[in-house]
Design a protein around this motif. Structure first.
Motif, PDB file in Angstrom:
ATOM      1  N   GLU A  73      48.420  44.878  62.491  1.00 29.64           N
ATOM      2  CA  GLU A  73      48.355  46.376  62.700  1.00 29.64           C
ATOM      3  C   GLU A  73      49.182  47.113  61.655  1.00 29.64           C
ATOM      4  OE1 GLU A  73      49.475  50.028  65.859  1.00 29.64           O
ATOM      5  OE2 GLU A  73      49.426  47.852  66.451  1.00 29.64           O
ATOM      6  N   HIS A  74      50.212  46.578  61.570  1.00 29.27           N
ATOM      7  CA  HIS A  74      51.174  47.091  60.435  1.00 29.27           C
ATOM      8  C   HIS A  74      50.625  47.242  59.045  1.00 29.27           C
ATOM      9  CE1 HIS A  74      55.658  47.438  58.467  1.00 29.27           C
ATOM     10  NE2 HIS A  74      55.059  48.532  58.533  1.00 29.27           N
ATOM     11  N   GLU A  77      47.596  49.441  58.608  1.00 33.35           N
ATOM     12  CA  GLU A  77      48.016  50.856  58.386  1.00 33.35           C
ATOM     13  C   GLU A  77      48.571  51.136  56.954  1.00 33.35           C
ATOM     14  OE1 GLU A  77      50.429  51.894  61.799  1.00 33.35           O
ATOM     15  OE2 GLU A  77      48.644  51.860  63.269  1.00 33.35           O
ATOM     16  N   GLU A  78      49.397  50.296  56.555  1.00 34.96           N
ATOM     17  CA  GLU A  78      49.827  50.307  55.085  1.00 34.96           C
ATOM     18  C   GLU A  78      49.102  50.182  53.859  1.00 34.96           C
ATOM     19  OE1 GLU A  78      52.864  51.687  54.820  1.00 34.96           O
ATOM     20  OE2 GLU A  78      53.688  51.350  56.612  1.00 34.96           O
ATOM     21  N   HIS A  81      48.686  52.621  50.463  1.00 37.05           N
ATOM     22  CA  HIS A  81      49.702  53.508  50.467  1.00 37.05           C
ATOM     23  C   HIS A  81      50.107  53.852  49.171  1.00 37.05           C
ATOM     24  CE1 HIS A  81      49.940  54.365  55.117  1.00 37.05           C
ATOM     25  NE2 HIS A  81      48.668  54.341  54.647  1.00 37.05           N
ATOM     26  N   HIS A 150      53.685  59.225  55.559  1.00 35.87           N
ATOM     27  CA  HIS A 150      54.881  58.491  56.165  1.00 35.87           C
ATOM     28  C   HIS A 150      55.742  59.230  56.952  1.00 35.87           C
ATOM     29  CE1 HIS A 150      53.163  55.768  52.815  1.00 35.87           C
ATOM     30  NE2 HIS A 150      53.732  54.851  53.438  1.00 35.87           N
ATOM     31  N   ALA A 153      54.251  58.431  60.211  1.00 36.83           N
ATOM     32  CA  ALA A 153      53.779  57.185  60.790  1.00 36.83           C
ATOM     33  C   ALA A 153      55.225  56.260  60.932  1.00 36.83           C
ATOM     34  CB  ALA A 153      53.123  56.297  59.606  1.00 36.83           C
ATOM     35  N   HIS A 157      56.162  53.124  63.524  1.00 37.19           N
ATOM     36  CA  HIS A 157      56.386  51.628  63.200  1.00 37.19           C
ATOM     37  C   HIS A 157      57.632  51.340  63.650  1.00 37.19           C
ATOM     38  CE1 HIS A 157      53.015  52.310  59.864  1.00 37.19           C
ATOM     39  NE2 HIS A 157      52.432  51.974  60.999  1.00 37.19           N
TER      40      HIS A 157
END
Length: 217
Positions: A73-74, A77-78, A81, A150, A153, A157
């Motif tokens: 998941e991390h 989501e990254e 970026h 960020h 988010a 995280h």
């Protein structure tokens, strides 16, 4: 105080100390010249690009079913970026050996650490540092999609990491505290070095401009 409470307390102390980092202070200071902020971004781009490898390596190496979903998941989501950061400067990333080596250290740790240690380094250290640095950066770049994204988010995280450790059947507290100490030392020096390189480059740029207009010989 149980082990998880001690880990959270220690991490919060590291975050508070990190707020005094030179790079963070330059972002917070409304007097920081635009050219210097651009230099910070150009040197910081190397770390931003490497962070993509950090989260990718973590997901690739994670085989513990208690930790793998969060790692994936991390990563999801990254992804990409670093390309948002690229929009904030006009030139290529500026390479420095200390920044590059410090950044690569985090990639290597994802290969050799245990699952709980990987989670602590990724979520508590890197996302904790990101929360501090990027909140400061949003003051310098209020219209930036990168910093706005960020700012929202990274704290989530970080909490993901605490939740993983809380749910784990066994948390090696001593090892977690050790990797927190090492990780925060590395990220502090990494960001200080980015600021140092940026200030040196900006100073040289200013000197060149002065020579060009005949102010300095």
């Amino acid at each position: 105080m149980n082990a998880l409470q001690e880990i959270r307390q220690r991490n919060e102390e590291y975050m508070k100390n990190f707020s005094e980092n030179r790079m963070v202070q330059l972002f917070k200071d409304g007097r920081t010249p635009e050219g210097l902020k651009e230099e910070i971004i150009q040197y910081g781009q190397v770390w931003s690009d490497t962070f993509q490898h950090v989260v990718t390596m973590r997901a690739a190496c994670e085989n513990d079913p208690a930790f793998r979903p969060a790692a994936e998941e991390h990563l999801a989501e990254e992804i990409g970026h670093n390309q948002l950061l690229q929009k904030l400067h006009s030139g290529p990333p500026k390479w420095d050996p200390v920044v590059a080596a410090s950044s690569s250290w985090f990639v290597h740790q994802m290969q050799v650490l245990s699952s709980p240690e990987r989670s602590a380094l990724a979520h508590l250290v890197l996302e904790g540092a990101g929360t501090v640095a990027l909140q400061a950066g949003s003051l310098s770049f209020p219209e930036s999609e990168y910093f706005a994204l960020h700012d929202e988010a990274d704290e989530g995280h970080m909490e993901m990491g605490y939740a993983q450790l809380a749910a784990a059947p066994h948390v090696p507290a001593a090892q977690i505290l050790e990797i927190l100490e090492k990780g925060w030392k590395m990220v502090f020096e990494l960001c200080n070095r980015i600021a140092q390189c940026a200030e040196t480059a900006y100073s040289l740029r200013a000197d060149d401009w002065q020579v060009g207009v005949g102010i300095k010989v």
